[in-house]
Enzyme design. Structure first.
Site: not given
Ligand code: FMN
Ligand code: SF4
Length: 689
Positions: A650, A180, A354, A324-325, A104
């Site tokens: 804990d 951005y 995270c 992502a997560r 990216e």
């Molecule tokens: C720890 C973390 C870092 C992220 N960093 C970026 C990033 O660098 N660039 C980006 O476009 N999105 C970033 N995101 C957003 C994710 O790409 C994604 O759009 C968002 O977490 C929703 O997806 P999910 O529900 O699968 O987590 C980040 C998300 C997380 C959790």
């Molecule tokens: S820290 Fe929580 S929100 Fe993030 S990936 Fe792990 S369980 Fe999911």
């Protein structure tokens, strides 16, 4: 086990421009806190996802030029030859497991401060992002870009794309999201230009088109070109020629990128906590995109259920399931579905620890997955663990998150494990907390461990078993692990910002009392100097139970720390909706059973609130009575066959769930390990070539 044919569609290959993803599981760009400063950790972290079956694994945001410097937030760079070598470690690791690697490319525009590069930030019209989030604030405003700056930007993108290709990436991004630079061109609030780049939607979208074009040219058909774009704001804006400006933008660019990667505009809506958003929450904003392009579309939404994923594809919302997560909580999610083991998926709980790691600028941490970020430096694998090197037996006292995690991984190593839980139900603090508003998904911490423990014959869990020190000695296990949790204290808070004198009284409560079913008489004051979720969620809970509730905090916000976990806007909205009155920058100084006295945190100005119950959500201290009783009998350990007594979670140092799980996991990894292996490897940037 065989794959459920219902999920076959998830394993179809997808052509993305000149490359083909082996399946529909797409690890979207997300920062992991490791940056180019920890290239081996980063490579192992991303390579593990590829090993777990993701068809595509992307980097996080990667700066294309020093004028895009997000320090101290953990961004990566692709500025020079060294950076190419650094990223090549990751592409090699990803390719080794048959996945495509995406990068990216990113320019932060007016949202960055350029604190390290000390270059003036650039933006379409000199409008900087001026957030209410103190972590992002700065005093450096941006320069309005002239034509030379635009030309330079296109050149930086093209050069970075060429470098990306040399680093071995298969998919190269233009990133027009989240405030951005290219996104700033899309919105008139940032873009007040009167030239060919401002005004109409066609003009505002021009820079994105040009960035895509120069990227295509730079990669010369060797890599796919993806566009990641935020559509939430644009979807809300009316258009004269389309249902919304988002429709107009997608129509104008329809087939220019090889892949559409669509998302929300701000981290709290893009990456929302499960407290406030269900799986698939993006759909109402992005559902139209596929109708306007012939190119594949990837989107996100904390997808952990294969049925929900299949639903997105069958209903024509997405071609690729972005994550992502879910890929952090379980890097092996695709493989588990592929092998018919979907019940073993370690589902993300949506706690957003995270994302708080990103705000903290440290390697990513996860409540569910203790191994994340530890793949290289501690050699921890999310699915495998070394077998036991002794015939030791282990007694774990306490079946909360730390005790269960410890039991599971010790059991997987092959140790004989006995877990003794004092209560009739396992779960520790989660027994109560998962019943609080919005926290039911956190029950996955227990569900996953309970399910996996049932697969192990060498782990026995006894409930309703409160052990004394004498009983522990009599059981004669080789190792004893104390995982007895912590309790909340009835302490006030001093102007020095430390827990202070005790406040006892019949109407003074803690969350433990509420959990135990204490009957509170309203009105209620919740006094929160813990600052994480408990104070806010308890206030909401008590208000929903019918009490008139006031929430008092010495900080400026409700649940102040949750700005780190993307929850702050929603917490404030939830408290307002529940009718909770907010008293910020205030300390409780006294309570006589009918009135709480307050002092201004900075002014000492005195006020009061009439109430009949005070709930203090402040300090927590370890439940370490059993540990101390055993320590006092250390001379008897030899005769009892006990080699060690250790506290975890804990009971050692109270923290969030993520700390408890990690602590339990670490004990399990390190039992009987050689002392040298207990120290983690230090990563470092690659030396200049
Ligand atoms: C720890 C973390 C870092 C992220 N960093 C970026 C990033 O660098 N660039 C980006 O476009 N999105 C970033 N995101 C957003 C994710 O790409 C994604 O759009 C968002 O977490 C929703 O997806 P999910 O529900 O699968 O987590 C980040 C998300 C997380 C959790
Ligand atoms: S820290 Fe929580 S929100 Fe993030 S990936 Fe792990 S369980 Fe999911």
């Amino acid at each position: 086990m065989a794959r459920n044919p219902r999920y076959d569609i998830l394993f179809e290959p997808v052509k993305i421009g000149p490359v083909t993803a082996r399946n529909r599981f797409y690890g979207v760009p997300h920062a992991a806190g490791m940056t180019n400063a920890m290239p081996h950790m980063r490579a192992a972290f991303r390579g593990t996802k590829a090993e777990g079956g993701w068809g595509v694994v992307c980097t996080g945001y990667v700066s294309i030029h020093p004028s895009s410097d997000d320090a101290p937030l953990p961004f990566a760079t692709l500025w020079d030859e060294n950076d190419i070598r650094s990223h090549a470690l990751m592409t090699d690791a990803v390719h080794q497991h048959g996945a495509l690697a995406g990068i990216e490319l990113w320019h932060g525009g007016g949202s960055v401060i350029n604190r390290v590069s000390r270059t003036p930030p650039l933006s379409p019209s000199g409008i900087s992002w001026m957030p209410t989030h103190v972590n992002f604030m700065g005093n450096q405003r941006s320069k309005a870009m002239d034509r030379d700056d635009i030309r330079a930007l296109l050149g930086w993108q093209a050069e970075a794309a060429r470098k990306a290709r040399r680093a071995g990436f298969d998919i190269v991004y233009v990133y027009a999201g989240m405030g951005y630079l290219p996104y700033e061109f899309l919105l008139p609030e940032w873009n007040r230009r009167t030239d060919a780049y401002g005004g109409t939607v066609a003009n505002r979208v021009r820079i994105v088109r040009e960035l895509l074009e120069v990227t295509h040219e730079a990669v010369a058909g060797q890599c796919a070109v993806a566009l990641r774009i935020s559509l939430e704001e644009l979807r809300g804006r009316p258009s004269a020629v389309a249902p919304s400006e988002a429709h107009e933008v997608v129509t104008l660019l329809a087939d220019v990128p090889d892949l559409w990667d669509v998302k929300m505009d701000s981290s709290p809506t893009d990456c929302p906590p499960s407290r406030f958003a269900p799986e698939g929450s993006h759909e109402p904003v992005i559902d139209f995109v596929k109708k306007l392009t012939r190119k594949p579309v990837v989107g996100v939404g904390r997808f952990t259920s294969p049925d929900a994923m299949v639903g997105q594809i069958r209903r024509g919302v997405l071609d690729l399931i972005g994550a992502a997560r879910p890929s952090i909580a379980d890097p092996f999610l695709p493989r588990k579905i592929d092998e018919g083991r979907e019940q073993e998926i370690r589902e993300c709980i949506g706690c957003n620890i995270c994302i708080s790691s990103w705000h903290d600028s440290v390697p990513v941490r996860c409540t569910q997955n203790a191994t994340i970020g530890e793949e290289w430096r501690r050699d921890w694998h999310p699915e495998r663990i070394a077998v036991a090197t002794s015939a030791a037996s282990v007694l774990i006292v306490g079946a909360g998150p730390a005790g269960l995690e410890c039991a599971l991984w010790l059991g997987r190593r092959g140790y004989e494990v006995t877990v003794a839980e004092a209560e009739d139900e396992i779960g520790g603090r989660l027994r109560f907390e998962t019943r609080l508003p919005g926290l039911s998904a956190w029950g996955r911490v227990l569900d996953w461990r309970r399910g996996r423990l049932q697969e192990l014959e060498n782990v026995t869990v006894y409930r309703g078993n409160r052990l004394s020190a004498q009983e522990v000695l009599e059981l004669g296990n080789t190792h004893v692990v104390i995982a007895t949790g912590a309790r909340w204290a009835r302490l006030l808070y001093s102007p020095l910002e430390v827990p202070a004198e005790a406040l006892e009284g019949p109407r003074v409560f803690t969350p433990d009392d509420v959990a135990a079913g204490a009957r509170l008489e309203g009105p209620v004051v919740v006094y929160d100097y813990d600052n994480y979720y408990m104070g806010g969620v308890l206030a909401e809970h008590l208000a929903k139970a019918g009490h008139r509730v006031s929430y008092v905090t010495p900080t400026g916000y409700a649940s102040a720390w949750v700005i780190m976990s993307n929850e702050q806007p929603q917490v404030h909205r939830a408290l307002a909706a529940a009718g909770v009155a907010l008293h910020t920058l205030s300390r409780v100084t006294a309570f006589d059973g009918s009135e709480v006295r307050l002092a201004g945190q900075f002014t000492n100005e005195e006020t009061s609130i009439a109430c009949r119950a005070l709930v203090i959500v402040g300090a927590r201290f370890a439940n370490d009575e059993l540990y101390r009783a055993l320590a006092a009998r250390a001379d008897d350990f030899g005769a009892a066959g006990i080699k060690s007594v250790t506290r975890i979670g804990d009971a050692l140092a109270p923290g969030a769930l993520v700390h408890a799980v990690y602590s339990g996991h670490r004990y399990a990894r390190e039992l009987d390990a050689e002392p040298a292996s207990l120290v983690f490897r230090r990563d470092a940037p690659l030396p200049a070539a």
